[in-house]
Scaffold this active site. Structure first.
Site, PDB file in Angstrom:
ATOM      1  N   GLU A   1     -23.103  39.969  65.877  1.00 47.51           N
ATOM      2  CA  GLU A   1     -24.050  40.546  64.916  1.00 47.51           C
ATOM      3  C   GLU A   1     -25.470  40.122  65.283  1.00 47.51           C
ATOM      4  O   GLU A   1     -25.723  38.960  65.571  1.00 47.51           O
ATOM      5  CB  GLU A   1     -23.789  40.063  63.476  1.00 47.51           C
TER       6      GLU A   1
ATOM      7  N   GLU B   1     -17.994  34.512  59.851  1.00 52.29           N
ATOM      8  CA  GLU B   1     -18.954  33.569  59.282  1.00 52.29           C
ATOM      9  C   GLU B   1     -18.379  32.663  58.193  1.00 52.29           C
ATOM     10  O   GLU B   1     -18.745  32.755  57.019  1.00 52.29           O
ATOM     11  CB  GLU B   1     -20.165  34.326  58.731  1.00 52.29           C
TER      12      GLU B   1
END
Length: 451
Positions: A362, A174
């Site tokens: 995720e 991320e």
């Protein structure tokens, strides 16, 4: 997807080659922040600053995975989870960020990897999950172009030491979050603010992602190499042209900022003009260096955001309409529960012809779990997982090249600026005693994977 199909959701519908796993991150679970020669990370320092983390929580002990990893991996096996994603702490391996290797750190991760393999669990390694060594931050961190070389050396060390047993790799986790929250808003480590920090951090991180991919490919030609991006389904607040334009800018910032350079498309400057501030950091030849052909792209989605035009919001001219104000179901994080978001994100990224394969690396939810008579009845999380997995199946059945799904996360852990308040785990952790209790969601996932 119809409710009756949801009730009949089974693993076999995804095919034999679909990967199922659970994801974690080093700083959030390991603890042992100064054990066996480990150096300080930016999060070790950030959590010691007053007012940065709720209730002054920190990750010095966390879930004590450093000492409890065998028990936690045994739980992964008991839950029938075949794939385990975890990250490497940069400062555990290189206490000074560069230079001398801490052999104790290398040995720890080798023990984790070997125990996974002995337990029939496939390790998936994330090279960088937000825990930059503090000594490198003192030299400018991600705002210093030298970080590309620092990160390259770290990646090479990981490949050389773990590449013989780890066959699945992710370069970074991320990038839009750790650069935005850490170098623009200042709410995450290292706590820097402003476009003067954000712009160079963006470009140096993007260069490092591609260079990390090249290093892994060169050292490990037979490995599967990817990287992960946080993705949020964006919708305009109204049908007005101003709100639609605001949503486009927000999408460019939250979803396209890093993936498009990796795909060789450059930064989305046309839809987000503030990115022209990157130009002074871009050197001749950088455009070609930004691109790398990853074997897979990891997508991480939790919710959707509704975006409204906002003249007074600098740089982007848009603001999020909070889920609480929209009176929709929310999680402990204040995020809307909106399962269709993951379907829309999959379809959006599947439309890039350059992407070979997508893995949901995720997805999960935090709810206020409580222990009652030795059990954690987390019905909301069970439904959240069911509904989102069903949306992944819908996308796959429509031809989307999605090939895996990883739950965030294995155990309740340290959730960055929120401390230990949000509980995302399939397994409940008593942070005073380190007792583990498998939640009903963990039991549901176990049965689903066994089906």
């Amino acid at each position: 997807m119809k409710e009756d199909n949801l009730q009949n959701l089974e693993r076999e519908q995804f095919g034999d080659n679909f990967r199922w796993g659970v994801s974690t991150a080093a700083y959030q679970i390991e603890g042992a922040f100064d054990a066996d020669g480990k150096g300080l990370s930016i999060w070790d320092v950030f959590t010691n600053k007053r007012g940065k983390v709720k209730d002054r929580h920190h990750g010095q002990i966390a879930c004590d995975f450093y000492n409890c990893f065998q028990g936690d991996i045994n739980l992964i096996k008991q839950l029938n989870i075949p794939d385990f994603r975890f990250s490497v702490s940069w400062s555990r391996i290189l206490p000074e960020g560069t230079g001398k290797i801490n052999q104790s750190g290398i040995d720890f991760y080798k023990r984790v990897i070997d125990f996974c393999l002995e337990s029939g669990i496939t390790p998936w390694l994330t090279v960088y999950h937000w825990d930059l060594p503090h000594v490198l931050e003192q030299k400018g961190g991600w705002t210093n172009r030298d970080v590309v070389n620092w990160f390259s050396d770290f990646t090479s060390i990981c490949a050389q030491n773990f590449g013989d047993t780890v066959k699945h790799w992710m370069v970074m986790n991320e990038p839009s979050v750790f650069t935005g929250a850490g170098y623009f808003m200042g709410i995450h480590a290292p706590g820097r603010r402003g476009m003067g920090n954000f712009a160079p951090a963006i470009h140096h991180t993007a260069l490092s992602i591609a260079e990390g991919g090249r290093i892994l490919r060169s050292n490990l030609p037979d490995a599967e190499i990817g990287t992960t991006f946080s993705c949020t389904h964006i919708e305009p607040y109204s049908h007005s042209s101003r709100d639609h334009a605001a949503a486009t800018r927000a999408d460019a910032l939250l979803n396209r900022l890093f993936i498009e350079p990796v795909l060789g498309l450059g930064y989305p400057v046309n839809d987000l003009p503030v990115l022209r501030k990157l130009e002074k950091h871009i050197k001749p030849g950088d455009e070609a260096k930004l691109a790398f052909d990853f074997d897979f792209i990891g997508l991480q989605n939790y919710t959707r955001e509704i975006v409204k035009s906002s003249f007074f919001t600098p740089y982007i001219g848009a603001r999020l309409v909070k889920a609480e104000k929209r009176k929709v179901p929310i999680t402990t994080m204040g995020w809307e529960v909106y399962p269709s978001a993951i379907y829309h994100i999959l379809k959006k990224f599947d439309a890039y012809p350059q992407i070979r394969k997508i893995i949901i690396t995720e997805n999960g939810a935090a709810f206020p779990d409580t222990v009652e008579e030795g059990s954690v009845r987390d019905e909301k999380r069970v439904k959240y997982l069911q509904d989102h997995i069903a949306q992944v199946l819908k996308a796959k059945q429509e031809g989307c090249k999605v090939a895996g799904y990883f739950v965030w996360t294995l155990t309740d852990n340290f959730e960055w600026a929120e401390g230990y308040h949000p509980r995302f785990g399939l397994i409940y952790v008593n942070f005073e005693t380190q007792e583990r209790i498998v939640k009903d969601s963990g039991k549901w996932f176990r049965n689903f994977l066994k089906s």
